[in-house]
Structures are given as structure tokens and as C-alpha cells.
Write an enzyme that holds these catalytic residues in place. Structure first.
Site, short mmCIF file in Angstrom:
data_model
loop_
_atom_site.label_atom_id
_atom_site.label_comp_id
_atom_site.label_asym_id
_atom_site.label_seq_id
_atom_site.Cartn_x
_atom_site.Cartn_y
_atom_site.Cartn_z
CG ASP A 67 -1.78 -1.22 1.33
OD1 ASP A 67 -2.11 -1.81 0.28
OD2 ASP A 67 -2.12 -1.62 2.46
CD GLU A 243 -9.46 -1.72 -1.93
OE1 GLU A 243 -10.04 -1.76 -0.83
OE2 GLU A 243 -8.88 -2.70 -2.42
#
Length: 579
Positions: A67, A243
Site C-alpha cells: 500500500d 478503494e
């Protein structure tokens, strides 16, 4: 009683109390001493693809560094990654050229402010964003924290090399927030959220929201939230898990980049465009702009699950994108977890596109123009490729790659000229509590780890050694313990077959040993095959219970979001009884 007699009696009482306390302390703190730690990577892909002088490897961060988010101030680049229940939270890195990176530790390093002590390993904090605001010369790190009632928080600093401020709670739900500052200084936060009540159309239906941000008071402005993407690129196809949004501005237009399709084999990166930061956002006709989902599983040097990206202007204002992906082993296991990769980005047209991001990814890239030297693994720069990491633990400051789980490493370690002492907690590795384990991420599919341990357990409740851990319910414990009056080396496999089930523990193998001096412990992996071995003479290694499968150390078997962690472990609550 005369005064001298009273004084003598008091002295005897004090001495007796000290002897008892010291004896109890020794019994309680039966601490192993670790030294001569060596981790060595041995992946074939790096042997087959040696670097030329103008090349560097991707991933740039091997092991569980997922991430990624990135920002720039002048010639300084800063990047953050998810850390989940690892401590400290949110590792942060610095670079001058996008090739050579230094590890600055963790942003959330104060356990009184971020305390994941009771969370599963895949909880804690994840999907951070980092943004430099030139209007007030301030860096912002924003993240979702699943512990201590924090939820979405933001922390700030003028200089990431000098630490960060206190977490500021933000008044909204959802996950994956990032912050954007417009040319006029106005702030906006975008994040993933659930659809409005009663409007969820299918499992995996998510939305992207935007809020206006009060920069002076560090809070979202109530009532300014708006859904700017409902479902994904093509709502008619019921897209899942939109997302990880990021907002950018280029040539007077606003661009919203998101991940779509979930973090597994259907992971993609998509882009939208608008005239306004609050929409409406129109998807690019050429989406996705990055994915590896179209290719066969048998391709050589396979990289998969690519997505969850962020963009930055690199050297000479050439765009680059960092993103997560995985490098499965020969059994399609992902024991190294989700790693941080990088690619150049072509933004010469209307929309950005990751260069070679829609063909099978290659292990190396040309260095950005103007970057003259690849120093990875040298002069304090983070290594990649096949490298060797050694530590004798004699310095007072440990390398930042050593981490705790659910709490700070400083709670249970001490270093000296002899090495590293771990003071064991009365906590087992299977418990969802801080453990007395010093962890290092597995960074290669094939590797060896060797360490020396000086240790004599006092009872069957004492154990010290090494662990290979995917989570609290999926791990191997390899260490020294007692049974009756004998010393043993034991290999325990811990596996939870269902989320709601108890951990099933089995003894894979055990060997009685005679401890006369220090012992070497070793974990050696070649893809899915792991061997746990010991040596009494420092030369000849004996494998216990192996080889064993590394399947339980992979997210596709164990679940969750992390990669395998390799740990130096001690406990006074052992349940691995030799057979």
C-alpha cells in the site's frame, strides 16, 4: 535487644530479601542471548537478471511493505507503507532519486498514542497517504487505525526525518484516506466507504467519497461529504472494492486514481477525470492503466496482484508510480507478502498510463534520467535484489528493519557487546497480545537465516529460538525447551483452519540435545520448502522434522494482508512439548 543487634538483624533481613528477589528475578527472566544473525537472499530471478550500471530492481521494497504512498518536496521524496499490527506503525522512507532509499523508521512510534496490543496481525493501521502541502510547508500522513478507537487520523511534521506530531482524529468513517491540496491551498480528503444505507447493490459494492478539509483546524468540514464514484469504472458490471483513492491536478483538470477489483488476482488501477475536485468524475476510456490480471499463472518471474498505486513527479519532472504487487513462488504462494514496486508513467496524453504496466512486469528498470549511481545496499541505503543482512546486535540502536508485533521492541530487548538479550514475556506466539519476538520481514522466496543462541531453559514453560510467522494462527516455532530434566530442540506447527476455530498445534519433530555451549539455529527456504535446522559445532546442521511446506506462511492459505515475518522469539508460556 541492643542497637547493634537490631542493626545486624535488619541487615540480615535486607540481604535475605535481596537474595530472594534476585533468585526470583533470575527465574522469571531466563533470557536467551542472540548473536551473529545473518539473513541471505537467494532468488533465481536476480541471478538470471544481473544489473547493468544504469539499471535498478523493482520491487524497490522487498517483503511486506504494501500500500505505498509517495510525495515530494523539492528533491526529497518520502514514501510510506502499511504496517498493520507491526510496531512502530507506518514505515517511512526517504530518497533523492526514487532509486536509493533510506529507512526512517515508523511514523507512529509512541505506544501511548498508537497501541495495537489487542489486534490481529492484519488489523492495526493500513493504506496510509502522505502529502506535502507547499502552502504551509507541512507534510501530512493520513491513515486508518483499527486500534485504540483512533479510526481515521492525520499526523503532521515539517520534516519527516525529525519525527511526527500527535495523531489527530478525523470525523468520518471508511478506509484508505488520502489528502490533496489545491493550487489555492484548499484541502480535500478522499476515501473508500460503504454505500449509503439501503443502497448497497452487491457484495463488494463500495464508493469513493470526498470531503472539504479545514486546513487551519485540521478537520473535515461537516456536511461537505459527497460520493464521487459509486461502484467503480462501469457500475453496470458490478465492480468490486473501489478503494485507495488519490487526487491529482494537471493542466487545470482533476484526476482521481483508484484501485479496483480487490487485492488479489483481479487487482487493477483505474483513473477518472473532472473539472472539479468534487466531481463529477468520468472514467478514462482506456482503463485499467495498470494490472497483471490478464496473464497466465505459469509465466516466468511472475508478478501479480498489481494495484493500489500513487503518482509523483520524479527526476526531470518525469512521472513515476509506486504500487503493490506480489511475487508468488512455484506453488503460487505469496510468503513475501505484498511488496512495493515502481514504474515510469507516461502522462504525455490526456490520462496517465503506467509504462509496461499492462504487460508482464520485468524485474529491473532503467534508472531515471539524471540518476548516476545505484547505491542500494550500500552507504546505509535500503537493499534489494539478492543481498545479505548481518547483525551482531552490539550497537545501541537497532536497524529499523527489526520490528515488534503489537508493541515496541524496546519493551523486551537489551543489547550489549555480547549480543541481543530477549526478556521473555509470559505470552505465547499464538496469543493476540504483544509477544517478546523481534521480527525481520521475509524478503525473498528463497533465503537462509542463521543465528547463534546462548540459552538453557529452566522448565518446560521456557522456550527460545526462531519463528516463521504469517499470523497468530499460522506459524512455525523452532526452539530450545525442556522435558523432564533434558534439553530439546523442537519444531511446532501452529495452524488455524477456520477463523473461528482454535489453533491446532502439532509437534513436527524434536531432538534431545546436550547443551554445552552456544547453538546455531537456521531457517532455510527454497520456494515452498522450508527447513529448520540446528548446529552444535557451528559447521554441521541437522534438520528437525523437515522439510515442511511454507503454505501456512502465505496469505492465500492463512488469509490476511501480511507477508511472512521471521522472528527471534522467547516465551515463559511455552506449550511445545517434545515427543
Amino acid at each position: 535487644m541492643k542497637k547493634p543487634q537490631v542493626q545486624q538483624l535488619l541487615l540480615m533481613v535486607v540481604l535475605f530479601s535481596f537474595m530472594v528477589a534476585n533468585s526470583q528475578n533470575k527465574s522469571k527472566n531466563n533470557a536467551p542471548l542472540f548473536s551473529n544473525f545473518t539473513y541471505q537472499g537467494d532468488d533465481q530471478v536476480y541471478k538470471d537478471n544481473p544489473l547493468k550500471s544504469d539499471e535498478f530492481y523493482t520491487p524497490i521494497l522487498q517483503g511486506c511493505y504494501p500500500d505505498p504512498a509517495i510525495t515530494r518536496k523539492g528533491d526529497d521524496y518520502y514514501m510510506v507503507c502499511s504496517s498493520f499490527a507491526m510496531f512502530p506503525g507506518v514505515p517511512v522512507f526517504h530518497s533523492k532519486d526514487l532509486v536509493n532509499w533510506t529507512d526512517l523508521g515508523g511514523v507512529l512510534n509512541d505506544v501511548t498514542q498508537f497501541n495495537p496490543h489487542d489486534t490481529g496481525i492484519s488489523a492495526g493501521v493500513y493504506a496510509p497517504g502522505i502529502t506535502y502541502n507547499p502552502h504551509n510547508d507541512t507534510f501530512y500522513m493520513i491513515v486508518t487505525a483499527f486500534s485504540g478507537g483512533l479510526n481515521n487520523i492525520i499526523v503532521k511534521t515539517k520534516d519527516p526525518k525529525k519525527g511526527w506530531g500527535n495523531p489527530i482524529k478525523l470525523g468520518f468513517g471508511g478506509i484508505d484516506p488520502s489528502i490533496f491540496f489545491d493550487d489555492n491551498g484548499k484541502g480535500y480528503i478522499v476515501h473508500n466507504d460503504a454505500p449509503d444505507n439501503g443502497k448497497e447493490r452487491y457484495n463488494g459494492h463500495r464508493v469513493i467519497k470526498v470531503w472539504e478539509y479545514d486546513v487551519e483546524n485540521d478537520k473535515v468540514i461537516p456536511g461537505t461529504d459527497k460520493i464521487i464514484v459509486d461502484g467503480g469504472v462501469d457500475p453496470a458490471k458490478n465492480p468490486i472494492w473501489i478503494e485507495a483513492p488519490h487526487l491529482y491536478k494537471k493542466d487545470g483538470k482533476y484526476f482521481l486514481m483508484c484501485a479496483e477489483g480487490g487485492t488479489g488476482g483481479n487487482h487493477t488501477e483505474v483513473i477518472f477525470k473532472s473539472d472539479n475536485p468534487k466531481g463529477p468524475f468520468i472514467p478514462a476510456p482506456g482503463n485499467p492503466i495498470l494490472t497483471q490480471k490478464y496473464f497466465g499463472r505459469d509465466r516466468k518471474n511472475r508478478v501479480d496482484w498489481a494495484g493500489h498505486a500513487d503518482l509523483v513527479k520524479g527526476p526531470e519532472d518525469k512521472y513515476y508510480g509506486v504500487f503493490l504487487a506480489v511475487r508468488p513462488n512455484e506453488k503460487n504462494r505469496v510468503n513475501t507478502g505484498r511488496e512495493t514496486f515502481i514504474l515510469p508513467v507516461d502522462w504525455s496524453g490526456e490520462f496517465p498510463v503506467f509504462e509496461n504496466g499492462l504487460v508482464p512486469l520485468e524485474p529491473k528498470l532503467k534508472m531515471p534520467k539524471g540518476v548516476s549511481e545505484n547505491k542500494t545496499g550500500k552507504e546505509g541505503f535500503f537493499p534489494n535484489g539478492n543481498f545479505t543482512f548481518k547483525d551482531d546486535f552490539t550497537t545501541t540502536k537497532l536497524d529499523y528493519r527489526w520490528i515488534g508485533l503489537r508493541g515496541p521492541r524496546e519493551k523486551f530487548i537489551t543489547t550489549s557487546k555480547k549480543g541481543l538479550t530477549i526478556n521473555p514475556f509470559d505470552i505465547n506466539i499464538k496469543e493476540v497480545k504483544p509477544t517478546s519476538t523481534l521480527f525481520y520481514r521475509q524478503q525473498h522466496n528463497s533465503f537462509s537465516l542463521t543465528t547463534t543462541i546462548d540459552y538453557k531453559p529452566k522448565s518446560d514453560k521456557d522456550l527460545a529460538g526462531v519463528v516463521a510467522l504469517q499470523n497468530e494462527g499460522s506459524n512455525y516455532v523452532f526452539g530450545i525447551t525442556m522435558k523432564d530434566k533434558d534439553y530439546y530442540i523442537v519444531l511446532q506447527k501452529n495452524q488455524k483452519t477456520r477463523r473461528d476455530a482454535a489453533v491446532n498445534s502439532t509437534i513436527v519433530g524434536s531432538t534431545k540435545i546436550d547443551i554445552k555451549k552456544s547453538i546455531q539455529l537456521q531457517i532455510k527456504a527454497k520456494g515452498d520448502e522450508y527447513n529448520f535446522s540446528y548446529s552444535l559445532d557451528g559447521v554441521n546442521f541437522v534438520t528437525v522434522g523437515g522439510p515442511v511446506s511454507g503454505d501456512i506462511l502465505s496469505t492465500d492459505v492463512a488469509g490476511g494482508f501480511t507477508g511472512c515475518l521471521l522472528g527471534l522469539y522467547a516465551t515463559s508460556n511455552n506449550d511445545a512439548s517434545p515427543e
